[in-house]
Design an enzyme around this catalytic site. Structure first.
Site, PDB file in Angstrom:
ATOM      1  N   ASP A 450       0.852  -1.174   0.000  1.00 45.16           N
ATOM      2  CA  ASP A 450       0.000   0.000   0.000  1.00 45.16           C
ATOM      3  C   ASP A 450       0.894   1.232   0.000  1.00 45.16           C
ATOM      4  O   ASP A 450       2.101   1.133   0.233  1.00 45.16           O
ATOM      5  CB  ASP A 450      -0.901  -0.037   1.247  1.00 45.16           C
ATOM      6  CG  ASP A 450      -1.818   1.163   1.334  1.00 45.16           C
ATOM      7  OD1 ASP A 450      -2.327   1.603   0.287  1.00 45.16           O
ATOM      8  OD2 ASP A 450      -2.028   1.673   2.453  1.00 45.16           O
ATOM      9  N   LYS A 451       0.323   2.393  -0.270  1.00 46.89           N
ATOM     10  CA  LYS A 451       1.112   3.630  -0.271  1.00 46.89           C
ATOM     11  C   LYS A 451       0.874   4.454   0.985  1.00 46.89           C
ATOM     12  O   LYS A 451       1.759   4.617   1.816  1.00 46.89           O
ATOM     13  CB  LYS A 451       0.796   4.480  -1.509  1.00 46.89           C
ATOM     14  CG  LYS A 451       1.649   5.756  -1.590  1.00 46.89           C
ATOM     15  CD  LYS A 451       1.118   6.716  -2.606  1.00 46.89           C
ATOM     16  CE  LYS A 451      -0.101   7.467  -2.116  1.00 46.89           C
ATOM     17  NZ  LYS A 451       0.196   8.408  -0.999  1.00 46.89           N
ATOM     18  N   PHE A 627     -11.552  22.428  -9.449  1.00 48.02           N
ATOM     19  CA  PHE A 627     -10.594  21.439  -9.951  1.00 48.02           C
ATOM     20  C   PHE A 627     -11.330  20.193 -10.438  1.00 48.02           C
ATOM     21  O   PHE A 627     -12.363  19.820  -9.911  1.00 48.02           O
ATOM     22  CB  PHE A 627      -9.641  21.067  -8.821  1.00 48.02           C
ATOM     23  CG  PHE A 627      -8.687  19.968  -9.156  1.00 48.02           C
ATOM     24  CD1 PHE A 627      -7.439  20.252  -9.685  1.00 48.02           C
ATOM     25  CD2 PHE A 627      -9.016  18.638  -8.940  1.00 48.02           C
ATOM     26  CE1 PHE A 627      -6.550  19.239  -9.993  1.00 48.02           C
ATOM     27  CE2 PHE A 627      -8.141  17.617  -9.240  1.00 48.02           C
ATOM     28  CZ  PHE A 627      -6.901  17.935  -9.766  1.00 48.02           C
ATOM     29  N   LYS A 649      -3.778  27.808  -9.692  1.00 50.59           N
ATOM     30  CA  LYS A 649      -2.711  26.862  -9.368  1.00 50.59           C
ATOM     31  C   LYS A 649      -3.043  25.543 -10.050  1.00 50.59           C
ATOM     32  O   LYS A 649      -4.215  25.176 -10.184  1.00 50.59           O
ATOM     33  CB  LYS A 649      -2.576  26.661  -7.861  1.00 50.59           C
ATOM     34  CG  LYS A 649      -3.772  26.010  -7.192  1.00 50.59           C
ATOM     35  CD  LYS A 649      -3.574  25.888  -5.704  1.00 50.59           C
ATOM     36  CE  LYS A 649      -4.788  25.240  -5.025  1.00 50.59           C
ATOM     37  NZ  LYS A 649      -4.662  25.214  -3.571  1.00 50.59           N
ATOM     38  N   ASP A 765      -4.896   5.963  -4.340  1.00 59.53           N
ATOM     39  CA  ASP A 765      -4.637   7.357  -4.694  1.00 59.53           C
ATOM     40  C   ASP A 765      -4.703   7.590  -6.192  1.00 59.53           C
ATOM     41  O   ASP A 765      -4.709   6.650  -6.996  1.00 59.53           O
ATOM     42  CB  ASP A 765      -3.257   7.785  -4.181  1.00 59.53           C
ATOM     43  CG  ASP A 765      -3.328   8.267  -2.747  1.00 59.53           C
ATOM     44  OD1 ASP A 765      -4.441   8.510  -2.261  1.00 59.53           O
ATOM     45  OD2 ASP A 765      -2.265   8.391  -2.114  1.00 59.53           O
ATOM     46  N   ARG A 868      -5.809   3.983  -7.888  1.00 58.33           N
ATOM     47  CA  ARG A 868      -7.272   4.028  -7.873  1.00 58.33           C
ATOM     48  C   ARG A 868      -7.877   2.632  -7.846  1.00 58.33           C
ATOM     49  O   ARG A 868      -8.870   2.341  -8.514  1.00 58.33           O
ATOM     50  CB  ARG A 868      -7.819   4.811  -9.071  1.00 58.33           C
ATOM     51  CG  ARG A 868      -7.280   6.208  -9.230  1.00 58.33           C
ATOM     52  CD  ARG A 868      -7.583   7.078  -8.060  1.00 58.33           C
ATOM     53  NE  ARG A 868      -9.010   7.363  -7.919  1.00 58.33           N
ATOM     54  CZ  ARG A 868      -9.535   8.016  -6.884  1.00 58.33           C
ATOM     55  NH1 ARG A 868      -8.759   8.421  -5.901  1.00 58.33           N
ATOM     56  NH2 ARG A 868     -10.827   8.243  -6.828  1.00 58.33           N
ATOM     57  N   LYS A 874      -6.993  -5.195  -5.180  1.00 60.52           N
ATOM     58  CA  LYS A 874      -5.698  -5.520  -4.575  1.00 60.52           C
ATOM     59  C   LYS A 874      -5.582  -7.021  -4.345  1.00 60.52           C
ATOM     60  O   LYS A 874      -4.561  -7.638  -4.661  1.00 60.52           O
ATOM     61  CB  LYS A 874      -5.540  -4.774  -3.243  1.00 60.52           C
ATOM     62  CG  LYS A 874      -5.403  -3.269  -3.348  1.00 60.52           C
ATOM     63  CD  LYS A 874      -5.177  -2.654  -1.972  1.00 60.52           C
ATOM     64  CE  LYS A 874      -4.987  -1.156  -2.065  1.00 60.52           C
ATOM     65  NZ  LYS A 874      -4.699  -0.531  -0.759  1.00 60.52           N
ATOM     66  N   ASP A 894      -1.402  -0.995   6.030  1.00 59.76           N
ATOM     67  CA  ASP A 894      -1.679  -0.527   7.390  1.00 59.76           C
ATOM     68  C   ASP A 894      -3.151  -0.267   7.654  1.00 59.76           C
ATOM     69  O   ASP A 894      -3.512   0.143   8.753  1.00 59.76           O
ATOM     70  CB  ASP A 894      -0.890   0.762   7.666  1.00 59.76           C
ATOM     71  CG  ASP A 894      -1.427   1.945   6.877  1.00 59.76           C
ATOM     72  OD1 ASP A 894      -1.848   1.741   5.728  1.00 59.76           O
ATOM     73  OD2 ASP A 894      -1.431   3.062   7.415  1.00 59.76           O
ATOM     74  N   ASP A 898      -6.396  -2.911   3.161  1.00 60.07           N
ATOM     75  CA  ASP A 898      -5.299  -3.804   2.786  1.00 60.07           C
ATOM     76  C   ASP A 898      -5.499  -5.227   3.312  1.00 60.07           C
ATOM     77  O   ASP A 898      -4.691  -6.108   3.022  1.00 60.07           O
ATOM     78  CB  ASP A 898      -3.963  -3.261   3.323  1.00 60.07           C
ATOM     79  CG  ASP A 898      -3.695  -1.841   2.881  1.00 60.07           C
ATOM     80  OD1 ASP A 898      -3.895  -1.566   1.689  1.00 60.07           O
ATOM     81  OD2 ASP A 898      -3.309  -1.011   3.717  1.00 60.07           O
TER      82      ASP A 898
END
Length: 1323
Positions: A450-451, A627, A649, A765, A868, A874, A894, A898
């Protein structure tokens, strides 16, 4: 949705009748095919049930509490899942039978059970039955206790979660509000629950109301998808008015029809029937179990899915019994050994028949047959084959499995006691939560990580920036400040001021003190996780440098952050951590965002020329250009001091394309800065501004208003209008944010890659964020060719994968041709650029249906990033690699998202982080930081594999030597199952004489020390390739044992035939057996001495003590004193033999000779191999005595492995853009739905009034739309109508945000009575 029953089908109390329900289901079945075609492709997942499923939640007004309970019983009658979640494997009833069943799946355990039964047959076994019974019970008991302990921990975890507090809304019939205190396990579908801020969501619920304006609900979904940015949910307006009136909430009467339980986290389809109306339900109305309520004081919701029907549990895999590859190999070898045993028994059976037929009758004079048997050779042989089975059973000794369990327990304790894996910050030690998988740690080929929270700390920190081509912030050692002069559109600047050099040398604590001192002038600063140390730049901020002012004005105004005071402290509630970091940075530099209304933003700034006087500045917000993933930018248009300015931005490539000519030079310099930032792993955003005249804004606002009321493709039309105003902007600068990695992550990943371990990152993400972390963690490197797979349809995904595979294959073929013309003995260079692949969740859904091409492409890449992705995806990715590649996999995470992949992988690792303990509770190993994974694999994994395979090789070797000597003796005793050795020696051979040395070696031995495990991660490859234990090494151990048995048996046989005792009589079989046992004991213990790499006091005591034990124990067991004492524990077949044998010179000549001949080939072979074909272990252990050969070998090995390069030469420019933001907050802010005291209609009218001071909209507009949709003709109320209400009010443009809220309340009183706005709807 399927057709619903009409109102006439509903019973008088608001419930759906049984006939109506049946009719609904029948109609549903008939319409199934039609509705499947209408389901969008994204919903048509493999795991979706094809038929619809009705979930009826009933809520009715009842005057008595008893009636409420009756409604609960009615819902319960539908047999919806309860809210109890069970992750344990056993209960008190099923533990014994189920655990025994699992243990007897081991072939060896079943074999020993059959052997025990044979030993219980009278007159068959020459070995007592308890020699098998006691060890078998011990093995089963130890394993059962270990499994019970693991399951008790799972039970405790389930108990803690299922007994969390919940609050159900009730009415006691006397119109008195009350909340029933429940446990989670007692919650059921249909309950109305109240949740408080920071509570975990009890079950999947439909939102009814909340404490926030317009009943908005803020949730954190880190447990589900790993994203920590806040998500917004909002109920339907009709239920939001219920607020906290629990009497009305109890009176809520509705019917919910929705899709069956499924694992789609981001999709929900349902309908609420209430008050004779139907309301559409989607994912924005639902909050899921595993989420956490944030920034919301309270909320009420209705339970829709409970327990195992919740999407969180649907995405979690079941608990599986994990076994190592060595376990499976041992099972295969047991079959081979049994076949060998069968062969030996067949030979003994045939030999027994021959012997009994030829010689057996003659022996009956001395040894008569049993009376129960007929005097036939066949019947005698049948009995003897059973006896030989018992004698030769040591080919598969039960002590093997006892020893394996002891070794695994010892290796687990070493992990638990490892101080170098102790995370002092949070006090988290490493923990081996299972004892059965240690050696598997040395064979990992794929890591799935995982990230968020695993690789990163989930902390964003503003680290550097560039303003008008000048860099600011701490510079790195690799990149000195650029000395290039840049001329901007306004002023000319020289070199970037260098940061304080002393600050760069400070330690962590000293650095914090330095930053605290640097910003002490700002009482509003929040220096948590803030690491900006450029004191020159801070001075520029205090002096209000105009360029710096422009830069921080963009950061403090262009965002959707909401400020909030908590205990007198200003806190920012941001949709994404990026925005929070940027706004906090502006705050620390003196541009403090303090308040927001639907119309204005208030900043607090240091008064110019003052050191302690702060003033408020208000900026009127005219528009927020929100955005989205396609725009990759956001803008805000504000009015201040009668000036209109657009601040923007976004991604560098997007913003640079929209700059004016005056920014060209600064853009080139900024692009270089961004490239440096990207290589450092920083997340970058470019900021720009544009000053607008009233005429420009008036013309654009008219276009924007027209686009905002279009009924077809409204978002696309708005994007076009946004793009028109976002042109010819002036570059202000760029930001560099550090998404803080956990300490040591890049180094750990680099070393694991050198160990030939492929790392796949599976994250929820965004693509840009995942790629950015890939570079910062060194999973992706600058010279890597990265393929992006992001197509939406199956055909395009297949084409992208095929193109990527073809390019990789062509590159590999080109290198192969080149190597044919290259002397590989001299080629020390790298094999070419490595490859990486990034694939998003929607593409992965199609790719998982094309397993072959996905695996063929991804497995050729050094790094794979899946972004994503859902928890179920997973798990599917892990299963795919595990089953199709037959590779050993490890998953690390974590959070609850997961758990599925942690359970699916061969080894699951949980990190005790910020996202709860679900991952830890489901894992096999756990610790506090990702960097400890390097030590777990390269040190503990390498050692554990080395120790276990050394144990297996030695154990089979010593038992083959022992058993084959018995088999050879059978040829000289008529195959009568007579034992060669003393029965006492047989019973304690694997306990006293040979157990302790191998146990000590298998727990403490080190082929290389831990420093060299880190220095030479290539050592790990031997485990991946099973080089140290496979079928051929097993056969080598078998032949080695047979050779030793031949040597000491036949050498002793020759000496026995030619030697006599001093008293004149020949050596008998007892003397022969005792001398053979001495030679065997000494030989196998000297062999373990040869196998020992790491000598320690314990190993010395056990090796030499085991040899000495033979000389100490046998005098006792053959002592005449025991015979005289009548102790019946021992059989006295060898009474006094020990003393006679040791008095002969034959014995003292025999055992050294036999030992030398038995071990000589091993010593010679190993010596030649170390000199002629040394392994990497030999190179490390010999300290590279032959330096030239060693350097060549390491370079050659590295050239064949995935290469981690940190070279920046010739690298193409790369973007560091990664903005984890989502569309929608801007619209919520401008609509006023996020603010108390005003309705959306009130805010709309006030905004029109404010904008009308700049531009006048037509009173009537008709917008063409697709004739297939509803046409809306909107009559906009003239602005002067509201202005009349405000005659006595001051000019709102100069009004602070608090006054604007008061004005909204005044407008509300009048606007509610107005009926000027008419909406006509035609089909």
């Amino acid at each position: 949705m399927a057709d619903h029953a009409g109102d006439e089908d509903r019973s008088s109390d608001g419930l759906v009748s049984g006939e109506a329900a049946a009719a609904d289901v029948d109609q549903e079945d008939r319409d199934t095919d039609k509705e499947e075609d209408a389901v969008p492709e994204k919903l048509a997942d493999d795991d979706e049930l094809k038929e619809k499923w009705y979930r009826r939640a009933f809520f009715t007004v009842f005057p008595k509490l008893r009636r409420v309970e009756e409604r609960r019983a009615r819902n319960k009658a539908f047999k919806y899942a309860n809210n109890i979640v069970i992750t344990s494997k056993y209960n008190i009833i099923t533990f014994v039978p189920l655990n025994l069943f699992e243990q007897f799946l081991r072939v060896a355990n079943t074999y020993f059970l059959i052997l025990l039964i044979i030993q219980l047959i009278p007159g068959v076994s020459s070995v007592p039955f308890y020699s098998t019974l006691v060890p078998l019970i011990g093995v089963l008991a130890v394993t059962a206790v270990k499994d019970a302990y693991d399951d008790v921990k799972r039970h405790y975890s389930d108990w803690r979660i299922n007994n969390r507090a919940a609050y159900r809304v009730l009415s006691n019939g006397a119109h008195e509000k009350m909340k029933q205190h429940l446990r989670w396990k007692n919650v059921q579908v249909g309950d109305v629950l109240r949740l408080q801020n920071n509570d975990f969501i009890t079950a999947d619920m439909m939102v009814l109301s909340s404490s926030e304006p317009n009943s908005l609900v803020y949730i954190e979904t880190a447990e589900l998808d790993g994203e920590t940015n806040l998500k917004v949910r909002q109920p339907i307006p009709e239920t939001s008015h219920l607020q906290s009136d629990e009497e009305k909430l109890t009176a809520f009467d509705g019917l919910i029809e929705c899709e069956p339980p499924n694992n789609r986290l981001h999709k929900f389809v349902g309908t609420l029937h209430w008050n004779d109306k139907d309301y559409a339900l989607d994912n924005d109305k639902i909050i899921l179990r595993g989420c956490r309520l944030r920034n919301t004081k309270w909320m009420y919701g209705v339970v829709v899915y409970a327990g195992h029907d919740t999407k969180l549990v649907q995405n979690s895999g079941s608990t599986k019994f994990k076994r190592t590859h060595l376990d499976r190999t041992m099972n295969t070898l047991v079959f081979f050994i049994l076949a060998t045993l069968g062969t030996l028994l067949t030979i003994c059976w045939i030999g027994s028949i021959v012997f009994e037929s030829v010689y057996g009758v003659d022996f009956t004079v001395y040894v008569p047959y049993y009376n129960s048997l007929q005097d036939t050779p066949a019947e005698v042989s049948f009995l003897q084959i059973l006896s030989n089975t018992v004698v030769l059973n040591t080919l598969v000794p039960i002590s093997l499995y006892v020893s394996v369990e002891i070794i695994r327990l010892g290796l687990s304790l070493l992990i638990n006691w490892d101080e170098k894996m102790y995370y002092e910050v949070n006090g988290i030690p490493a923990q081996a939560r299972t004892t059965t998988l240690n050696e598997e740690l040395g064979q990992i080929e794929y890591i799935f990580s995982d990230k968020t929270g695993t690789l990163t700390q989930n902390i964003m920190s503003f680290l550097k920036c560039t303003i008008h081509g000048v860099k600011h912030g701490e510079t790195t050692m690799e990149e000195p400040p650029m000395e290039q002069e840049v001329t901007t559109g306004k002023i000319s600047r020289g070199p970037s001021p260098a940061p304080d050099t002393e600050a760069a040398m400070l330690g962590p604590e000293e650095k914090k003190e330095f930053i605290k001192e640097l910003f002490k002038w700002n009482p509003h600063a929040d220096l948590t996780d803030f690491n900006f140390v450029d004191d020159k730049f801070v001075e520029m901020c205090r002096n209000r440098d105009p360029d710096v002012e422009d830069f921080f004005r963009v950061l403090s105004l262009c965002h959707t952050v909401l400020p909030q005071e908590e205990n007198g402290v200003l806190v920012y509630n941001a949709q994404s951590p990026d925005e929070a970091a940027l706004v906090s940075a502006a705050r620390n530099f003196g541009y403090v965002f303090v308040a927001r209304s639907p119309f204005a933003i208030t900043l607090k700034r240091l008064c110019k020329g003052s050191t302690d006087e702060w003033i408020d500045e208000e900026f009127e917000v005219l528009n927020i250009l929100d955005f989205n993933n396609e725009r990759k930018r956001m803008s805000v248009i504000v009015k201040h001091e009668d000036k209109i300015t657009l601040y923007c931005k976004g991604a560098d490539s997007i913003v640079f394309a929209r700059l004016d000519e005056t920014s060209k030079d600064a853009m080139q310099t900024t692009l270089k800065h961004l490239s440096h930032y990207a290589r450092e792993g920083l997340r970058t955003l470019v900021v720009a501004q544009k000053h607008l005249t009233r005429e420009e804004y008036s013309q654009w606002a008219t276009q924007h208003h027209a686009a905002s009321i279009v009924q077809v493709n409204r978002d696309e039309e708005l994007d076009k209008v946004y793009n028109e105003i976002e042109q010819n902007m002036t570059l202000v600068g760029a930001t560099a944010i550090e998404d803080k990695l956990q300490d040591g992550v890049p180094e750990a990943i680099a070393n694991l890659a050198k160990a030939n371990i492929k790392i796949w990152v599976l994250t929820g993400d965004k693509q840009e964020t995942a790629i950015n972390i890939g570079y910062s963690s060194k999973l992706l490197v600058e010279d890597m060719r990265v393929f992006i797979i992001n197509a939406e349809d199956k055909g395009a995904v297949k084409k992208q994968l095929t193109d990527a595979k073809d390019e990789i294959v062509n590159c590999e073929e080109g290198k192969a041709v080149e190597e044919q013309w290259t002397d590989t003995e001299l080629r020390l260079g790298p094999p070419g650029p490595p490859f990486g692949i990034v694939i998003n969740g929607s593409s992965l859904r199609h790719a998982l249906k094309m397993e072959d091409i996905l695996l063929e492409t991804a497995s050729r890449c050094q790094a794979v990033i899946c972004c994503r992705v859902t928890p179920l995806q997973k798990k599917k990715v892990v299963d795919l690699v595990k089953k199709r590649k037959k590779a050993v996999t490890l998953a690390i995470g974590d959070g609850a998202n997961d758990v599925g992949m942690i359970k699916a992988a061969h080894i699951g690792v949980g990190i005790s982080g910020l996202e709860g303990q679900q991952a830890v509770l489901s894992s096999d190993y756990s610790f506090g930081q990702f960097r400890y994974l390097e030590r777990l694999l390269l040190v503990h994994g390498h050692w554990s594999y080395h120790r276990m395979v050394t144990f297996l090789r030695y154990f089979f070797y010593k038992n083959f030597a022992f058993t084959f000597s018995q088999f050879f003796f059978a040829w000289f005793c008529g195959f009568t199952a007579q034992t060669l050795y003393d029965p006492t020696y047989i019973a304690i051979y694997n306990v006293v004489y040979t157990a302790l040395p191998i146990l000590s070696l298998s727990i403490l031995d080190q082929d290389v020390d831990e420093d060299n495990c880190y220095r030479f991660p290539e050592l790990y490859i031997a485990g991946q390739q099973n080089k140290r234990f496979n079928i051929w090494i097993f056969l080598r151990s078998l032949m080695k044992g047979v050779y030793v048995a031949v040597v000491f048996f036949f050498i002793l046989m020759g000496m026995t035939l030619t030697n006599f005792f001093p008293e004149g009589y020949e050596w008998d079989y007892q003397s022969f057996g005792l001398a053979a046992s001495g030679a065997l004991t000494i030989t196998v213990n000297l062999q373990i001495a040869l196998d020992t790499f790491y000598w320690n006091p314990i190993q010395h005591v056990f090796v030499w003590g085991s040899i000495l034990a033979w000389f100490l124990v046998l005098p006792i067991t053959s002592s005449p004193a025991l015979y005289v004492a009548g102790i019946g524990v021992f059989r006295f077949d060898f009474l006094g033999v020990f003393y006679e044998v040791l008095q002969t010179a034959t014995f003292w000549f025999y055992w050294p000779l036999a030992t030398i001949i038995a071990l000589g080939p091993t010593i010679t072979f190993r010596t030649l191999l170390v000199d002629l074909r040394p392994t990497l272990v030999d190179d490390v252990r010999l300290k590279m005595k032959k330096e030239g050969r060693r350097v060549f070998r390491r370079a050659l090995l590295k050239s064949k492995l995935p290469r981690i390069s940190f070279s920046l030469a010739g690298v193409k420019e790369r973007t560091g853009y990664a903005f984890s933001h989502q569309r929608g907050f801007g619209k919520l802010i401008l609509s006023g739905r996020m603010f108390a005291g005003a309705s959306e209609e009130q805010v709309r009218r006030e905004r029109e009034r404010r904008v009308s001071t700049i531009v006048h909209f037509p009173e009537h507009e008709t917008v063409d739309a697709d004739p297939s949709v509803v046409h809306l003709t909107v009559h906009v109320q003239p602005a002067n109508t509201i202005r009349e209400v405000e005659e006595s009010t001051a000019d709102p443009q100069s009004m602070p945000a608090s006054k604007s809220k008061e004005l909204l309340q005044t407008v509300s009183a009048t606007a509610d009575a107005d009926n000027d706005e008419r909406v006509e709807s035609t089909m």
